[in-house]
Design a protein around this motif. Structure first.
Motif, PDB file in Angstrom:
ATOM      1  N   SER A   1      26.906  42.116  21.947  1.00  0.00           N
ATOM      2  CA  SER A   1      27.305  42.903  23.112  1.00  0.00           C
ATOM      3  C   SER A   1      27.562  42.046  24.342  1.00  0.00           C
ATOM      4  N   THR A   2      27.109  40.784  24.320  1.00  0.00           N
ATOM      5  CA  THR A   2      27.262  39.946  25.504  1.00  0.00           C
ATOM      6  C   THR A   2      27.382  38.484  25.102  1.00  0.00           C
TER       7      THR A   2
ATOM      8  N   ARG B   1      23.309  43.395  31.151  1.00  0.00           N
ATOM      9  CA  ARG B   1      23.649  44.125  29.931  1.00  0.00           C
ATOM     10  C   ARG B   1      22.778  43.682  28.758  1.00  0.00           C
TER      11      ARG B   1
ATOM     12  N   ARG C   1      30.803  47.887  34.746  1.00  0.00           N
ATOM     13  CA  ARG C   1      30.705  48.296  33.344  1.00  0.00           C
ATOM     14  C   ARG C   1      32.003  47.989  32.592  1.00  0.00           C
ATOM     15  N   LYS C   2      33.132  48.231  33.248  1.00  0.00           N
ATOM     16  CA  LYS C   2      34.424  47.946  32.616  1.00  0.00           C
ATOM     17  C   LYS C   2      34.590  46.446  32.372  1.00  0.00           C
TER      18      LYS C   2
ATOM     19  N   THR D   1      32.031  39.711  25.829  1.00  0.00           N
ATOM     20  CA  THR D   1      31.199  39.925  24.652  1.00  0.00           C
ATOM     21  C   THR D   1      31.029  38.608  23.907  1.00  0.00           C
TER      22      THR D   1
ATOM     23  N   ALA E   1      32.116  44.284  32.037  1.00  0.00           N
ATOM     24  CA  ALA E   1      31.135  43.879  31.028  1.00  0.00           C
ATOM     25  C   ALA E   1      31.659  44.114  29.619  1.00  0.00           C
ATOM     26  N   ASP E   2      32.471  45.155  29.459  1.00  0.00           N
ATOM     27  CA  ASP E   2      33.032  45.438  28.137  1.00  0.00           C
ATOM     28  C   ASP E   2      33.962  44.327  27.662  1.00  0.00           C
ATOM     29  N   THR E   3      34.485  43.539  28.583  1.00  0.00           N
ATOM     30  CA  THR E   3      35.398  42.452  28.203  1.00  0.00           C
ATOM     31  C   THR E   3      34.670  41.123  28.016  1.00  0.00           C
TER      32      THR E   3
END
Length: 724
Positions: free
Chosen positions: A510-511, A589, A483-484, A490, A486-488
């Motif tokens: 978001s992705t 995601r 999850r961490k 985008t 995936a936040d990077t």
């Protein structure tokens, strides 16, 4: 903007009258041949494409590949009334990346495994279908799923590049094969085709893929009538013990060192982008990454390694080199220059310039004089750390040695490089609107760990393209770590001003891996998204004007056309490709499933979006008990990520396009060795009998069992937490 054609204008004849005559001639040709000779397209008709804007006759609509439509019946004042006109379900639910061609009321497009469809553009009715019967056992030799980016049409024929390396011509009226050629230089190498052909002056031009698997890049021109090879342009040198084949290879050979690249092929595949200027008679190609990515292993860590990651101008008459501009000298990060290349005439410093524009993976947006190759400007479109800018005197990037040069680190530390191997912009086409003066770029924000290794293992088929190039430890196995990360990773849609080299407006996503763009004279910008939407923005300000669900992720570039006075917009929809297979954990995601289909919209459309029927919906997590050891898991993880992750996801987390092996049935666990050795050809899985020994297969199996039990525990924990 004026688009030159192959005509000679007579002295004393007014330009307006001349253009009108050309338009009437083109229209007459179209009407005369449409009924009995579909796809009656030639160079004159493509060059005069603006005179019949209802058609989309070449990959970027025009030779300059701007992906801008003059149609205005659908515009910013009425686009909210857009509804679904028709849909067509493709045969295979894998990645869909094609740009449809629409000529005289017929749409020609492709689906996974290079299957070609001819559809009535008014209704979506199937006119014919052509399956080239691609050798699906070789799907594992294609880096990025069994995708295809579309066809070309010319004088009654439809041309398609087949995943297994063939180029084929199809009769546009009957759907029957006319000719077929094998484009591979070496049948023992993993040479594939995923890109769309282009046709210039009666020559069908196609490049190939396979750099990660060890090939020497090239692009080839074939006679449109016969399939006979006309010329071939290699992008990297061959054996240094032999004399260079031509001027281009003489130039390139001076920039490579040692001979290790010969076995690995060198890379430099031309797997996607091309554009053409009829007035200058120049074909522009985008050249891909190296094999291997590590400069120390391929070229003793020295040299620019031409023509890797370069834009090259070629004479289409004979395939001879004219000029080049290398965006990433000595590329070490998979910063290919195969992204979309567009041509335009821009007023720069008070002077009209004939320019070429590209935004390749390395993060910069380039404006280049397309006649000479002179760099006019360059600026990064997203934050980057591998370079601090571009030296305008030399045209070279100013590389940050500490942040990016991993192959010279004596301690062999992994370096976090931004952007990563899918770049700031990948193959998804951008578009240029001459009315707003903006380029619309589907951008990525991502990073990746790169690390030097001791030695390049022998070249083999089906070897994961990333295992040897990227530190796969960047992808954690635990949910919190994922999850961490995936936040990077985008995405964003950027409206870029190529004159000021700055963003006018942006839309965050978001992705990564959102779709290509289309701009129109109706002040509209269309794009599909990775999270399963089709959207229309105002081209000038980026305001959302219309949005509908697509029931799958959308990656391809949309098109618009007109038939019988009605304007349509088509999206090729279908989740898949490199991101959803290799980086399955991060692609989840997006929250979409594969669902390959054609979605076509018009004002007042009332068709219903078909329900999604997901192939793997009934899969359950019911693994056998894990009885292996830590040592087995460690070895199994390395083998899995070296052979299986390109399709089934790194660390055995699938993105859902191909089976998640953590959800294998009891029967398949019992037959595991047989499946690995026997393969499943119809689904594109080859036999690994020559790649893995039985004890290695068992190590892989133990790792999958461990990962399945991990998933079972995660699901139980999530259920308990939800109950509280």
């Amino acid at each position: 903007m004026n688009r030159p054609g192959p005509y000679l204008r007579l002295p004393g004849v007014p330009t307006s009258l001349f253009i009108t005559a050309v338009a009437l001639s083109v229209a007459f040709t179209a009407q005369s041949y449409a009924a009995d000779k579909p796809a009656a397209v030639d160079g004159a008709r493509i060059s005069a494409a603006d005179q019949e804007p209802g058609n989309w006759m070449s990959h970027g609509r025009t030779y300059d590949e701007q992906r801008f439509s003059p149609l205005t019946k659908i515009n910013d004042s009425n686009v909210a009334g857009l509804g679904l006109a028709w849909t067509y379900k493709l045969d295979i639910d894998r990645g869909v990346e094609a740009t449809p061609i629409v000529v005289d009321g017929v749409m020609y497009t492709t689906g996974p495994f290079s299957v070609v469809y001819a559809l009535d553009a008014r209704s979506g009715k199937l006119l014919w279908k052509y399956d080239p019967h691609s050798d699906r056992s070789r799907a594992g030799e294609a880096c990025c799923d069994a995708v295809n980016r579309g066809v070309a049409v010319w004088e009654g024929k439809v041309f398609v590049g087949v995943l297994d390396g063939r180029l084929e011509a199809i009769d546009a009226k009957t759907g029957e094969r006319v000719w077929s050629v094998d484009t591979r230089t070496d049948p023992n190498r993993s040479i594939t085709i995923t890109g769309a052909p282009r046709v210039v002056k009666g020559k069908v031009i196609i490049g190939n893929g396979g750099a990660e698997y060890g090939v020497r890049g090239y692009i080839t021109a074939y006679d449109a009538n016969t399939g006979k090879q006309d010329w071939r342009f290699f992008t990297v040198p061959g054996d240094p013990k032999l004399p260079p084949e031509n001027k281009a290879m003489e130039i390139a050979s001076k920039t490579w060192f040692g001979d290790k690249f010969v076995e690995q092929g060198g890379g430099g595949t031309v797997w996607d982008s091309m554009s053409y200027d009829p007035k200058l008679n120049l074909l522009y190609i985008g050249v891909g990454n190296a094999s291997s990515w590590n400069p120390r292993l391929r070229s003793e860590g020295k040299g620019d390694n031409l023509f890797l990651s370069s834009i090259v101008a070629i004479n289409p008459d004979n395939g001879e080199y004219v000029w080049h501009y290398q965006t990433t000298p000595g590329d070490a990060w998979d910063f290919t220059a195969t992204a979309h290349i567009m041509l335009a005439d821009l007023k720069i410093d008070g002077k009209m310039r004939q320019v070429l524009m590209q935004s390749p993976k390395n993060g910069f947006f380039y404006v280049i004089d397309r006649k000479t190759g002179e760099l006019l400007s360059a600026k990064n479109i997203v934050p980057i750390n591998w370079a601090t800018g571009v030296d305008m005197k030399t045209g070279r990037p100013i590389v940050d040695e500490k942040a990016a040069v991993y192959w010279r680190d004596p301690e062999k530390k992994a370096l976090l490089v931004q952007p990563g191997f899918w770049g700031a912009h990948d193959w998804q086409p951008m578009s240029y609107n001459p009315q707003t003066g903006l380029v619309y770029i589907p951008a990525h924000i991502m990073s990746a760990l790169y690390q030097d290794v001791e030695g390049q293992p022998p070249r083999k088929k089906f070897k994961s393209m990333y295992q040897l190039q990227v530190n796969t430890g960047m992808m954690p196995e635990d949910p919190d770590g994922l999850r961490k990360l995936a936040d990077t990773w985008t995405g964003k849609l950027i409206a870029w001003d190529p004159l000021k080299q700055e963003a006018r407006w942006e839309v965050p996503y978001s992705t990564i891996f959102n779709g290509g763009t289309l701009s129109t004279a109706g002040n509209l910008l269309f794009e599909g998204t990775a999270d399963g939407r089709v959207v229309a923005y105002s081209a000038d300000k980026g305001k959302v004007l219309w949005e509908q669900p697509a029931n799958t992720g959308v990656m391809a570039g949309p098109v618009t056309y007109e038939v019988d006075g009605e304007q349509y917009v088509t999206f090729m929809a279908g989740w898949g490709g490199a991101f959803s297979t290799f980086a399955g954990a991060l692609s989840l995601r997006a929250g979409v499933k594969p669902n390959a289909q054609v979605l076509t919209y018009k004002l007042g459309g009332t068709a219903k979006l078909p329900d999604l029927k997901y192939k793997y919906a009934d899969r359950k997590v019911d693994p056998p008990a894990f009885t292996g050891t830590t040592e087995q898991v460690d070895k199994g993880r390395a083998l899995f990520n070296g052979h299986c992750d390109t399709c089934h996801g790194i660390n055995a987390i699938s993105g859902g396009v191909l089976p998640d092996l953590r959800m294998l049935s009891k029967e398949n666990h019992q037959m595991f060795l047989g499946i690995v050795y026997g393969g499943r050809v119809n689904d594109g899985m080859p036999s690994f009998a020559e790649e893995l020994k039985p004890d290695e297969v068992e190590l892989v199996h133990q790792y999958i069992i461990k990962r399945a039990n991990d998933l079972k525990k995660e699901m139980a924990s999530a259920k308990t937490a939800a109950a509280k």
